[in-house]
Design a protein around this motif. Structure first.
Motif, PDB file in Angstrom:
ATOM      1  N   PHE A 119       0.829  -1.201   0.000  1.00  0.00           N
ATOM      2  CA  PHE A 119       0.000   0.000   0.000  1.00  0.00           C
ATOM      3  C   PHE A 119       0.874   1.266   0.000  1.00  0.00           C
ATOM      4  O   PHE A 119       0.669   2.176  -0.807  1.00  0.00           O
ATOM      5  CB  PHE A 119      -0.915  -0.009   1.233  1.00  0.00           C
ATOM      6  N   ASP A 120       1.849   1.319   0.891  1.00  0.00           N
ATOM      7  CA  ASP A 120       2.710   2.506   1.008  1.00  0.00           C
ATOM      8  C   ASP A 120       3.433   2.816  -0.309  1.00  0.00           C
ATOM      9  O   ASP A 120       3.560   3.982  -0.693  1.00  0.00           O
ATOM     10  CB  ASP A 120       3.780   2.303   2.094  1.00  0.00           C
ATOM     11  N   ALA A 121       3.918   1.748  -0.970  1.00  0.00           N
ATOM     12  CA  ALA A 121       4.677   1.941  -2.209  1.00  0.00           C
ATOM     13  C   ALA A 121       3.788   2.493  -3.319  1.00  0.00           C
ATOM     14  O   ALA A 121       4.278   3.098  -4.277  1.00  0.00           O
ATOM     15  CB  ALA A 121       5.331   0.622  -2.645  1.00  0.00           C
ATOM     16  N   TRP A 122       2.481   2.314  -3.173  1.00  0.00           N
ATOM     17  CA  TRP A 122       1.507   2.907  -4.111  1.00  0.00           C
ATOM     18  C   TRP A 122       1.110   4.306  -3.623  1.00  0.00           C
ATOM     19  O   TRP A 122       1.001   5.257  -4.402  1.00  0.00           O
ATOM     20  CB  TRP A 122       0.269   1.994  -4.176  1.00  0.00           C
ATOM     21  N   HIS A 123       0.903   4.422  -2.312  1.00  0.00           N
ATOM     22  CA  HIS A 123       0.366   5.630  -1.709  1.00  0.00           C
ATOM     23  C   HIS A 123       1.291   6.837  -1.919  1.00  0.00           C
ATOM     24  O   HIS A 123       0.840   7.926  -2.276  1.00  0.00           O
ATOM     25  CB  HIS A 123       0.188   5.362  -0.206  1.00  0.00           C
ATOM     26  N   LEU A 124       2.598   6.631  -1.698  1.00  0.00           N
ATOM     27  CA  LEU A 124       3.522   7.769  -1.754  1.00  0.00           C
ATOM     28  C   LEU A 124       3.614   8.407  -3.143  1.00  0.00           C
ATOM     29  O   LEU A 124       3.429   9.629  -3.261  1.00  0.00           O
ATOM     30  CB  LEU A 124       4.909   7.382  -1.229  1.00  0.00           C
ATOM     31  N   LEU A 150       1.469   8.327  -5.463  1.00  0.00           N
ATOM     32  CA  LEU A 150       0.159   8.923  -5.747  1.00  0.00           C
ATOM     33  C   LEU A 150       0.038  10.286  -5.060  1.00  0.00           C
ATOM     34  O   LEU A 150      -0.363  11.277  -5.675  1.00  0.00           O
ATOM     35  CB  LEU A 150      -0.965   7.980  -5.266  1.00  0.00           C
ATOM     36  N   LEU A 151       0.417  10.339  -3.770  1.00  0.00           N
ATOM     37  CA  LEU A 151       0.309  11.609  -3.046  1.00  0.00           C
ATOM     38  C   LEU A 151       1.217  12.668  -3.663  1.00  0.00           C
ATOM     39  O   LEU A 151       0.850  13.840  -3.767  1.00  0.00           O
ATOM     40  CB  LEU A 151       0.656  11.409  -1.568  1.00  0.00           C
ATOM     41  N   LYS A 152       2.405  12.249  -4.090  1.00  0.00           N
ATOM     42  CA  LYS A 152       3.328  13.215  -4.702  1.00  0.00           C
ATOM     43  C   LYS A 152       2.712  13.805  -5.957  1.00  0.00           C
ATOM     44  O   LYS A 152       2.852  15.005  -6.226  1.00  0.00           O
ATOM     45  CB  LYS A 152       4.668  12.552  -4.992  1.00  0.00           C
ATOM     46  N   ALA A 153       2.034  12.947  -6.731  1.00  0.00           N
ATOM     47  CA  ALA A 153       1.380  13.452  -7.943  1.00  0.00           C
ATOM     48  C   ALA A 153       0.206  14.357  -7.574  1.00  0.00           C
ATOM     49  O   ALA A 153      -0.040  15.381  -8.235  1.00  0.00           O
ATOM     50  CB  ALA A 153       0.911  12.278  -8.809  1.00  0.00           C
ATOM     51  N   LEU A 154      -0.491  14.004  -6.500  1.00  0.00           N
ATOM     52  CA  LEU A 154      -1.664  14.801  -6.098  1.00  0.00           C
ATOM     53  C   LEU A 154      -1.277  16.183  -5.579  1.00  0.00           C
ATOM     54  O   LEU A 154      -2.104  17.093  -5.523  1.00  0.00           O
ATOM     55  CB  LEU A 154      -2.471  14.061  -5.029  1.00  0.00           C
ATOM     56  N   ALA A 208      -6.489  14.760 -10.566  1.00  0.00           N
ATOM     57  CA  ALA A 208      -5.729  13.604 -10.078  1.00  0.00           C
ATOM     58  C   ALA A 208      -5.040  12.941 -11.263  1.00  0.00           C
ATOM     59  O   ALA A 208      -5.484  13.069 -12.398  1.00  0.00           O
ATOM     60  CB  ALA A 208      -6.673  12.617  -9.378  1.00  0.00           C
ATOM     61  N   PRO A 209      -3.938  12.219 -10.975  1.00  0.00           N
ATOM     62  CA  PRO A 209      -3.220  11.566 -12.079  1.00  0.00           C
ATOM     63  C   PRO A 209      -3.945  10.304 -12.527  1.00  0.00           C
ATOM     64  O   PRO A 209      -4.765   9.753 -11.801  1.00  0.00           O
ATOM     65  CB  PRO A 209      -1.876  11.218 -11.450  1.00  0.00           C
ATOM     66  N   HIS A 248       1.504   5.814 -11.970  1.00  0.00           N
ATOM     67  CA  HIS A 248       2.553   5.559 -10.976  1.00  0.00           C
ATOM     68  C   HIS A 248       2.809   4.069 -10.779  1.00  0.00           C
ATOM     69  O   HIS A 248       3.421   3.663  -9.810  1.00  0.00           O
ATOM     70  CB  HIS A 248       2.292   6.276  -9.651  1.00  0.00           C
ATOM     71  N   LYS A 249       2.331   3.268 -11.731  1.00  0.00           N
ATOM     72  CA  LYS A 249       2.609   1.832 -11.626  1.00  0.00           C
ATOM     73  C   LYS A 249       4.101   1.551 -11.763  1.00  0.00           C
ATOM     74  O   LYS A 249       4.652   0.705 -11.066  1.00  0.00           O
ATOM     75  CB  LYS A 249       1.840   1.039 -12.691  1.00  0.00           C
TER      76      LYS A 249
END
Lengths: 94, 255
Positions: B107-112, B114-118, B192-193, B198-199
């Motif tokens: 989850f974290d490796a996806w979350h970070l 994503l948040l940076k893009a947001l 949102a991206p 971010h895959k």
């Protein structure tokens, strides 16, 4: 081999310019984890800007039984305290 | 978007973000008092609290953008399973400590990223939440990645448990990168991206971490999906039953 993680002593610096202060101890398998654990255990309420950890077994402490010889002699040497000077009023609070 | 900041698309997006944070936060909180060491117990509780704090921000945004006068508490405590928009990954049972760590890491490796893009969202509220959350999540990722490596590359037993965790959780990772009509709308307005964008960052992080952890990602990938449409596994109902009991039994009860 012991399955217990070693004990670490944690020192936190509260603000820039202040000294690191001993805040407690924790268990961790190595120094890196000890820092992370210290962050989680001891800086939850915004206490710190810097963390030191040191293995508890690396601390060399004075023996409680030496308390007399080590510290008692200083008791009788009041002249080591700067209490024999008159502080000029202009200095204010010291 | 209207002058009042009303936007069904933003409301729905904020629910997706908030619900994943809420359910993962709740799952982590189930460890409170049960983690293998006091230090881990506190660390997990801290992560849970961070996520629930982020939930509050996202759900408040959802309420604001929805404009129906609901509060974030009402969203959390009075929606049923089909109203929840979280990823299926986060509602999976904790299993052993290894699986909890692995779920957190994936989850974290996806979350970070994503948040940076947001943080570049055209909506200032989204960008502000992302900026605040990204600092917390950077630490979550540092910690969960570290534990994955330590346990994966640890003893024979910890390795076996971590590999079992990967095999169990992997089918739930594909959903993170799937796009639907709402995503197209969000991308078009710069809110949102694109979820797939971010895959590569996720894949790169996971590949590197798994290499250090001597773990293997399953080759065949089948993506379980449905969380974003409110189609959940049976586990979410049990989480909500526990989490919502008080508000359901004593409506409007306050702390």
């Amino acid at each position: 081999m012991s399955s217990e993680w070693p004990l670490w002593e944690v020192f936190i610096r509260g603000q820039h310019g202040l000294n690191h202060r001993h805040v407690g101890s924790l268990h961790a398998p190595d120094a890196e984890m000890a820092i992370l654990n210290a962050r989680d255990v001891y800086t939850r309420r915004n206490e710190g800007v810097s963390i030191w950890v040191v293995r508890s077994s690396d601390i060399v402490a004075s023996a409680p039984s030496d308390k007399g010889p080590l510290f008692d002699p200083a008791n009788a040497k009041v002249y080591r305290h700067p209490t024999f000077f008159d502080v000029p009023d202009e200095v204010g609070h010291m | 978007m209207s002058a009042l900041g009303l936007s069904p698309a933003i409301a729905e997006f904020a629910l997706r973000m908030g619900d994943s944070c809420l359910i993962l936060g709740h799952r982590n909180s189930e460890w409170c008092g049960h983690a293998p060491a006091l230090e881990e117990d506190i660390a997990l509780a801290n992560t849970a609290l961070d996520l629930i704090g982020q939930t509050q921000l996202w759900l408040e945004l959802a309420c604001e953008a929805e404009g129906k006068g609901r509060t974030s508490d009402q969203l959390a405590f009075l929606r049923d399973v089909s109203g929840y928009r979280n990823l299926l990954l986060v509602e999976q049972p904790n299993g052993d400590f290894g699986r909890t760590v692995m779920r957190q890491y994936l989850f974290d490796a996806w979350h970070l990223p994503l948040l940076k893009a947001l943080m570049n969202s055209t909506d200032k509220r989204i960008a502000a939440i992302a900026e605040k959350a990204a600092k917390e999540v950077a630490y979550h990722l540092e910690r969960s990645a570290d534990l994955v490596v330590r346990l994966g590359d640890g003893t024979a037993e910890s390795h076996a448990r971590m590999q079992a965790a990967v095999d169990f959780l992997w089918p739930y990772t594909g959903e993170m990168f799937l796009a639907d009509a709402l995503d197209e709308e969000l991308v078009a307005s710069g809110l949102a991206p694109e979820p797939g964008s971010h895959k590569a960052a996720w894949q790169e992080h996971v590949t590197r971490t798994f290499a250090d952890a001597t773990l293997k990602a399953p080759e065949k990938s089948f993506a379980q999906k449905g969380g974003r449409r409110g189609v959940h596994s049976e586990h979410l109902g049990f989480i909500l039953a526990e989490m919502q009991f008080l508000q359901r039994a004593y409506p409007g009860a306050r702390w």
